[in-house]
Scaffold this motif. Structure first.
Motif, PDB file in Angstrom:
ATOM      1  N   ALA A 173      95.472 -49.728 -39.208  1.00 53.97           N
ATOM      2  CA  ALA A 173      95.514 -48.230 -39.153  1.00 53.97           C
ATOM      3  C   ALA A 173      94.765 -47.855 -40.382  1.00 53.97           C
ATOM      4  CB  ALA A 173      97.136 -47.857 -39.309  1.00 53.97           C
ATOM      5  N   GLY A 174      93.751 -48.529 -40.696  1.00 60.18           N
ATOM      6  CA  GLY A 174      92.998 -48.176 -41.909  1.00 60.18           C
ATOM      7  C   GLY A 174      92.547 -46.956 -42.232  1.00 60.18           C
ATOM      8  N   LEU A 175      92.612 -46.005 -41.331  1.00 66.23           N
ATOM      9  CA  LEU A 175      92.072 -44.634 -41.500  1.00 66.23           C
ATOM     10  C   LEU A 175      93.118 -43.598 -41.744  1.00 66.23           C
ATOM     11  CD1 LEU A 175      89.870 -44.172 -38.079  1.00 66.23           C
ATOM     12  CD2 LEU A 175      89.116 -44.362 -40.514  1.00 66.23           C
ATOM     13  N   PHE A 176      94.411 -44.281 -41.593  1.00 66.16           N
ATOM     14  CA  PHE A 176      95.584 -43.474 -42.000  1.00 66.16           C
ATOM     15  C   PHE A 176      96.246 -43.868 -43.350  1.00 66.16           C
ATOM     16  CE2 PHE A 176      95.015 -43.947 -37.412  1.00 66.16           C
ATOM     17  CZ  PHE A 176      95.248 -42.678 -36.852  1.00 66.16           C
ATOM     18  N   PRO A 229      87.802 -44.154 -45.784  1.00 69.08           N
ATOM     19  CA  PRO A 229      86.692 -43.300 -44.979  1.00 69.08           C
ATOM     20  C   PRO A 229      86.341 -44.380 -44.076  1.00 69.08           C
ATOM     21  CG  PRO A 229      85.981 -44.156 -47.259  1.00 69.08           C
ATOM     22  CD  PRO A 229      87.508 -44.190 -47.081  1.00 69.08           C
ATOM     23  N   MET A 230      85.535 -43.863 -43.023  1.00 72.27           N
ATOM     24  CA  MET A 230      85.261 -44.365 -41.696  1.00 72.27           C
ATOM     25  C   MET A 230      84.546 -45.615 -42.167  1.00 72.27           C
ATOM     26  SD  MET A 230      85.861 -44.517 -38.429  1.00 72.27           S
ATOM     27  CE  MET A 230      86.343 -42.900 -37.847  1.00 72.27           C
ATOM     28  N   ASP A 231      83.313 -45.533 -42.998  1.00 74.78           N
ATOM     29  CA  ASP A 231      82.623 -46.683 -43.128  1.00 74.78           C
ATOM     30  C   ASP A 231      83.373 -47.840 -43.881  1.00 74.78           C
ATOM     31  OD1 ASP A 231      83.079 -45.368 -45.391  1.00 74.78           O
ATOM     32  OD2 ASP A 231      80.782 -45.761 -46.103  1.00 74.78           O
ATOM     33  N   ALA A 275      91.325 -39.443 -31.673  1.00 74.46           N
ATOM     34  CA  ALA A 275      90.617 -39.057 -30.574  1.00 74.46           C
ATOM     35  C   ALA A 275      89.361 -38.164 -31.179  1.00 74.46           C
ATOM     36  CB  ALA A 275      90.995 -38.338 -29.405  1.00 74.46           C
ATOM     37  N   SER A 276      90.140 -37.044 -32.090  1.00 73.81           N
ATOM     38  CA  SER A 276      89.133 -36.110 -32.745  1.00 73.81           C
ATOM     39  C   SER A 276      88.258 -36.843 -33.632  1.00 73.81           C
ATOM     40  CB  SER A 276      90.019 -35.074 -33.487  1.00 73.81           C
ATOM     41  OG  SER A 276      90.769 -35.870 -34.510  1.00 73.81           O
ATOM     42  N   ARG A 277      88.237 -38.002 -34.106  1.00 73.08           N
ATOM     43  CA  ARG A 277      87.178 -38.484 -34.893  1.00 73.08           C
ATOM     44  C   ARG A 277      86.356 -39.900 -34.157  1.00 73.08           C
ATOM     45  NH1 ARG A 277      89.650 -40.445 -40.703  1.00 73.08           N
ATOM     46  NH2 ARG A 277      87.337 -40.774 -41.067  1.00 73.08           N
ATOM     47  N   ALA A 293      79.297 -43.050 -34.495  1.00 76.23           N
ATOM     48  CA  ALA A 293      78.323 -42.851 -35.496  1.00 76.23           C
ATOM     49  C   ALA A 293      78.068 -43.917 -36.549  1.00 76.23           C
ATOM     50  CB  ALA A 293      78.010 -41.433 -36.054  1.00 76.23           C
ATOM     51  N   ARG A 294      79.188 -44.473 -36.826  1.00 72.89           N
ATOM     52  CA  ARG A 294      79.264 -45.479 -37.557  1.00 72.89           C
ATOM     53  C   ARG A 294      79.144 -47.020 -37.145  1.00 72.89           C
ATOM     54  NH1 ARG A 294      78.604 -43.957 -43.225  1.00 72.89           N
ATOM     55  NH2 ARG A 294      79.478 -41.880 -43.326  1.00 72.89           N
TER      56      ARG A 294
END
Length: 219
Positions: free
Chosen positions: A15-18, A24-26, A51-53, A59-60
Motif C-alpha cells: 500500500a505504498g501509494l497510501f 509518489p508513483m515512481d 482505479a483513478s490512478r 505510464a510509469r
C-alpha cells in the motif's frame, strides 16, 4: 512466543501509494520492484492502486514489469468495467484482487460483481461506519465468494474504530462465514499508541489471534 510462519504468509499487500508513506508513483513502483526481488514470504506481492490512478501507473511501468494488481474500484461500476479491460489488455499487469468501496456503488455489491471477471477475489468495504451485518449476510449468501474489508484507522482519530467495534466485526464475519481483510493504521504487530499523533492503533497480530479465536467460536 514464536509465531508460526504459516500464520504470517502472504499477509501484507503493498500500500505504498497510501498514507502514511503516500509515496509518489515512481518511488512506490521502485520499492515494489525491490520487494519482488527480495520475495519476502510475508508479502502478497500485490500492488494496491486506486482505479483513478491506473493510467498514471501504466505510464510509469517498464517493459519488463509484471505486477499483480490490487485494484481499488473508486470510479464506480462504469469505470470498473473499463478499468478491468485496460488491465486485461496490458501484459505487464494481472488483476489479482479488487476492493469495492460501496460508497461508490449505489447499486451495492452485485453492481460491482456484474463488472468483474468471475475468478478475481473481491472484498467489499461498507460505506462509512454504517451497520455492516446486512452486508455480511448478503455476502455470505452470494454464489461467488466475496470478502469484506475493515478500515482500522486513517489520518484522523475518529477513523480508528474501538477495540470492541473491531472485535464485534471479527465475530460477525466468523459467524457469517465471510473472509475479511483489514486496512489503514496496522503498522505494528500489537496494539499501541503512536507517539507522533497520540492515535491508538490496532495491531495486525492482535487481529490475527482474535480472528483465530472467533473462528473457533469465541464471542
Amino acid at each position: 512466543m514464536t509465531v508460526p510462519a504459516a500464520l504470517l504468509a502472504a499477509l501484507v499487500d503493498d500500500a505504498g501509494l497510501f498514507p502514511p508513506t503516500a509515496l509518489p508513483m515512481d518511488r512506490a513502483l521502485a520499492r515494489h520492484r525491490a520487494d519482488l526481488a527480495a520475495a519476502h514470504p510475508l508479502h502478497t506481492h500485490r500492488f494496491l492502486v486506486p482505479a483513478s490512478r491506473l493510467g498514471e501507473l501504466q505510464a510509469r511501468l517498464e517493459p519488463g514489469d509484471s505486477l499483480a494488481l490490487g485494484l481499488i474500484a473508486d470510479r464506480g461500476a462504469e469505470g470498473l468495467a473499463a478499468d478491468c479491460a485496460a488491465v486485461a489488455a496490458d501484459p505487464r499487469l494481472r488483476l489479482a484482487l479488487v476492493e469495492v468501496p460501496l460508497a461508490a456503488f449505489p447499486g451495492g455489491v452485485r453492481e460491482a460483481l456484474d463488472a468483474l471477471p468471475g475468478d478475481v477475489p473481491v472484498y467489499a468495504e461498507p460505506a462509512g461506519r454504517a451497520a455492516y451485518e446486512p452486508l455480511l449476510t448478503e455476502l455470505g449468501a452470494l454464489e461467488r465468494p466475496v470478502g469484506a474489508k475493515l478500515r482500522c484507522g486513517g489520518v484522523r482519530a475518529e477513523l480508528f474504530p474501538t477495540a470492541p467495534e473491531v472485535a464485534a466485526w471479527i465475530v460477525a464475519c466468523a459467524r457469517a462465514g465471510v473472509p475479511f481483510k483489514a486496512t489503514a493504521g496496522l503498522h505494528e504487530a500489537v496494539r499501541h499508541t503512536a507517539p507522533a499523533t497520540g492515535f491508538r492503533h490496532h495491531g495486525y497480530l492482535n487481529l490475527l489471534l482474535a480472528t483465530a479465536a472467533a473462528a473457533g467460536g469465541a464471542t
